[in-house]
Design an enzyme around this catalytic site. Structure first.
Site, PDB file in Angstrom:
ATOM      1  N   HIS A  66      -6.831  -4.565  -9.852  1.00 56.12           N
ATOM      2  CA  HIS A  66      -7.232  -5.323  -8.671  1.00 56.12           C
ATOM      3  C   HIS A  66      -8.230  -6.391  -9.116  1.00 56.12           C
ATOM      4  O   HIS A  66      -9.146  -6.094  -9.907  1.00 56.12           O
ATOM      5  CB  HIS A  66      -7.877  -4.377  -7.647  1.00 56.12           C
ATOM      6  CG  HIS A  66      -8.356  -5.060  -6.419  1.00 56.12           C
ATOM      7  ND1 HIS A  66      -7.505  -5.479  -5.426  1.00 56.12           N
ATOM      8  CD2 HIS A  66      -9.609  -5.416  -6.040  1.00 56.12           C
ATOM      9  CE1 HIS A  66      -8.224  -6.062  -4.466  1.00 56.12           C
ATOM     10  NE2 HIS A  66      -9.506  -6.036  -4.811  1.00 56.12           N
ATOM     11  N   VAL A  81       0.860  -1.186   0.000  1.00 55.52           N
ATOM     12  CA  VAL A  81       0.000   0.000   0.000  1.00 55.52           C
ATOM     13  C   VAL A  81       0.901   1.242   0.000  1.00 55.52           C
ATOM     14  O   VAL A  81       1.840   1.312   0.794  1.00 55.52           O
ATOM     15  CB  VAL A  81      -0.924   0.015   1.238  1.00 55.52           C
ATOM     16  CG1 VAL A  81      -1.729   1.317   1.293  1.00 55.52           C
ATOM     17  CG2 VAL A  81      -1.874  -1.176   1.189  1.00 55.52           C
TER      18      VAL A  81
HETATM   19  C1  GRF Z   1      -3.214 -10.702 -10.130  1.00 57.54           C
HETATM   20  O1  GRF Z   1      -4.514 -11.244  -9.934  1.00 57.54           O
HETATM   21  C2  GRF Z   1      -3.217  -9.262  -9.676  1.00 57.54           C
HETATM   22  O2  GRF Z   1      -4.444  -8.598  -9.910  1.00 57.54           O
HETATM   23  C3  GRF Z   1      -2.994  -9.415  -8.209  1.00 57.54           C
HETATM   24  O3  GRF Z   1      -1.961 -10.378  -8.132  1.00 57.54           O
HETATM   25  C4  GRF Z   1      -2.216 -11.369  -9.172  1.00 57.54           C
HETATM   26  C5  GRF Z   1      -0.931 -11.782  -9.830  1.00 57.54           C
HETATM   27  O4  GRF Z   1      -0.442 -10.688 -10.561  1.00 57.54           O
HETATM   28  N1  GRF Z   1      -2.621  -8.169  -7.581  1.00 57.54           N
HETATM   29  P1  GRF Z   1       0.878 -10.886 -11.496  1.00 57.54           P
HETATM   30  O5  GRF Z   1       0.738 -12.236 -12.166  1.00 57.54           O
HETATM   31  O6  GRF Z   1       2.087 -10.843 -10.600  1.00 57.54           O
HETATM   32  O7  GRF Z   1       0.816  -9.752 -12.485  1.00 57.54           O
END
Ligand code: GRF
Length: 201
Positions: free
Chosen positions: A109, A92
């Site tokens: 998200h 955050v």
């Molecule tokens: C995804 O669903 C993203 O929205 C969430 O983490 C998951 C993996 O993201 N925050 P990534 O494969 O590392 O882009």
């Protein structure tokens, strides 16, 4: 438009941006750097494979959130970022990072915000009994997944869904939606009035 992507994990959302850039569908957006708060993040390998510079700002090396945010912001500024994309970034960000970056930081998200902010959003939706789930691209403010919504995509929740099957269905939409929004922002097609954001098609 110089885009810096912040990552923490495997980087499949980053990969969708890299692929879109290579195919020319990001338009005026160019990914000029990838920064991770975790040294071993798989996303860093994806960036390197695509020839994109990487940096690590390990949050464990800082006494508190504001010192981490200040270091992260310094790295982002050193790359000349005009748009910052959080893609699977699991920290955050506070005003220390966000100051002066109004509407220049976006996040993806995996829920239909404002429902199910925070971690494990897909699982929250499934176990709450939601019939529709999805993903949201939004501007980042100092809250938790609380910034103005730019775009959303919905998927059905099926009776036999598991956390994994629903997460996979949402991820397909994340990978489609994020590059479209980045291209729209780079083309100046996004207009905001208060919390209402529109994208000229
Ligand atoms: C995804 O669903 C993203 O929205 C969430 O983490 C998951 C993996 O993201 N925050 P990534 O494969 O590392 O882009």
């Amino acid at each position: 438009m110089r885009v810096v992507v912040l990552v923490s994990g495997g980087g499949t959302n980053l990969q969708s941006l890299l692929d879109a850039s290579r195919s020319g569908s990001l338009g005026a957006a160019a990914i000029v750097g990838v920064i991770s708060n975790r040294p071993g993040a798989g996303a860093l390998d994806r960036a390197t494979a695509a020839g994109v510079p990487t940096r690590v700002v390990d949050h464990r090396g800082f006494a508190g959130r504001s010192s981490f945010d200040a270091a992260l912001r310094a790295e982002v500024d050193s790359l000349g970022a005009e748009l910052i994309v959080l893609a699977g970034f699991m920290r955050v960000l506070t005003e220390t990072f966000l100051a002066g970056l109004e509407d220049r930081v976006i996040n993806i998200h995996p829920s239909l915000l404002p429902s199910f902010p925070g971690v494990r959003a897909q699982s929250q939706a499934l176990h709450h009994g939601a019939k529709v789930a999805g993903c949201t691209v939004h501007f980042v403010d100092a809250g938790l997944d609380s910034g103005a919504i730019i775009a959303q995509a919905a998927v059905p929740v099926l009776d036999d869904d598991t956390d994994e099957s629903l997460q996979a269905r949402i991820l397909v939409e994340e990978h489609r939606l994020l590059p479209v929004v980045v291209a729209d922002l780079a083309a100046g097609r996004v207009r905001r009035q208060g919390r209402r954001v529109s994208r000229a098609t």
